[in-house]
Write a protein that holds these residues in place. Structure first.
Motif, PDB file in Angstrom:
ATOM      1  N   LYS A  31       0.830  -1.197   0.000  1.00 53.28           N
ATOM      2  CA  LYS A  31       0.000   0.000   0.000  1.00 53.28           C
ATOM      3  C   LYS A  31       0.872   1.258   0.000  1.00 53.28           C
ATOM      4  O   LYS A  31       0.578   2.240  -0.675  1.00 53.28           O
ATOM      5  N   MET A  83     -11.684 -11.186   0.820  1.00 53.63           N
ATOM      6  CA  MET A  83     -11.479  -9.739   0.928  1.00 53.63           C
ATOM      7  C   MET A  83      -9.993  -9.397   0.932  1.00 53.63           C
ATOM      8  O   MET A  83      -9.563  -8.455   0.258  1.00 53.63           O
ATOM      9  N   ASP A  84      -9.208 -10.168   1.680  1.00 50.68           N
ATOM     10  CA  ASP A  84      -7.757  -9.945   1.690  1.00 50.68           C
ATOM     11  C   ASP A  84      -7.162 -10.174   0.314  1.00 50.68           C
ATOM     12  O   ASP A  84      -6.280  -9.440  -0.139  1.00 50.68           O
ATOM     13  N   ASP A  86      -8.742  -9.919  -2.633  1.00 50.32           N
ATOM     14  CA  ASP A  86      -9.162  -8.847  -3.535  1.00 50.32           C
ATOM     15  C   ASP A  86      -8.367  -7.566  -3.285  1.00 50.32           C
ATOM     16  O   ASP A  86      -7.981  -6.867  -4.226  1.00 50.32           O
ATOM     17  N   ARG A  87      -8.109  -7.260  -2.007  1.00 46.48           N
ATOM     18  CA  ARG A  87      -7.365  -6.047  -1.686  1.00 46.48           C
ATOM     19  C   ARG A  87      -5.936  -6.136  -2.207  1.00 46.48           C
ATOM     20  O   ARG A  87      -5.430  -5.181  -2.804  1.00 46.48           O
ATOM     21  N   THR A  88      -5.296  -7.260  -1.990  1.00 52.33           N
ATOM     22  CA  THR A  88      -3.912  -7.417  -2.444  1.00 52.33           C
ATOM     23  C   THR A  88      -3.820  -7.362  -3.961  1.00 52.33           C
ATOM     24  O   THR A  88      -2.909  -6.730  -4.520  1.00 52.33           O
TER      25      THR A  88
END
Length: 224
Positions: A31, A83-84, A86-88
């Protein structure tokens, strides 16, 4: 009293260690480099090791989600893993896409500088080379071939130009929003020593990129 003080100190130390660990996970690092890349006017150094680890983590998470789904694991647990994942994937794709957009925009400028060229990955260098060739070929076929000699360069306005004044370049003095994790004390923004500010932890600043570039490169300041 000694025992109580020791427990409190140990608890504080453990909490600090935990917060440090959380702030330096690969997800947080990804990020951070994504934000820096999006905010910096020039292309930054390619984070090869981090990208490779992120790709391996994505593959592992994909296998975990697939395995959990097949074995009837609690849907909430599967959703959290998804969710993890998709975020990564979003962060990695956006990071790489941002770099490609900068390469397309400033490819001729990047090619002229060994420092900038060496910031690219091998794949990005091949992409940049093809982009530069495509730009030159397109301009020569569509426009430059119709111009008189001395005005048919895709790098200079005319043969009288002393430098490549047709090459787009990033604006090094562009102001960026940035933040430091720790107090850096008095910081000099210019070479004359006339513009000095005090940079404190967690405060937001709008500063010229070229003045904080070394601090961004060594990780002392993050662009937000």
């Amino acid at each position: 009293m000694y025992s109580g003080s020791g427990d409190g100190g140990s608890g504080t130390s453990m909490m600090d260690d935990f917060e440090t660990l959380i702030s330096t996970t690969d997800a947080e690092l990804l990020k951070r480099v994504w934000r820096n890349e999006k905010g910096a006017p020039e292309i930054l150094r390619y984070e090869a090791a981090l990208v490779q680890r992120s790709r391996e983590q994505i593959q592992l998470m994909e296998e975990t989600v697939e395995d959990y789904t097949k074995n009837g694991v609690d849907p909430l647990t599967v959703s959290l893993y998804q969710m993890d994942l998709d975020r990564t994937m979003f962060l990695l794709r956006s990071y790489l896409r941002t770099r490609l957009q900068k390469i397309e925009k400033y490819v001729l400028h990047i090619q002229r500088s060994d420092e900038l060229w060496n910031r690219l990955s091998k794949q990005e260098q091949r992409f940049a080379q093809r982009s530069a060739e495509d730009i030159q070929q397109h301009l020569e076929q569509s426009v430059l071939s119709k111009f008189p000699p001395g005005f048919n360069s895709h790098l200079k306005q005319s043969s009288c130009s002393e430098k490549d004044d047709m090459v787009p370049e990033p604006r090094p003095n562009l102001h960026v929003i940035c933040r430091s994790k720790r107090d850096l004390g008095a910081f000099q923004l210019d070479d004359r020593g006339e513009d000095i500010i005090r940079i404190e932890a967690d405060d937001l600043y709008a500063l010229p990129y070229n003045s904080i570039k070394p601090l961004v490169e060594n990780g002392q300041i993050d662009i937000v």
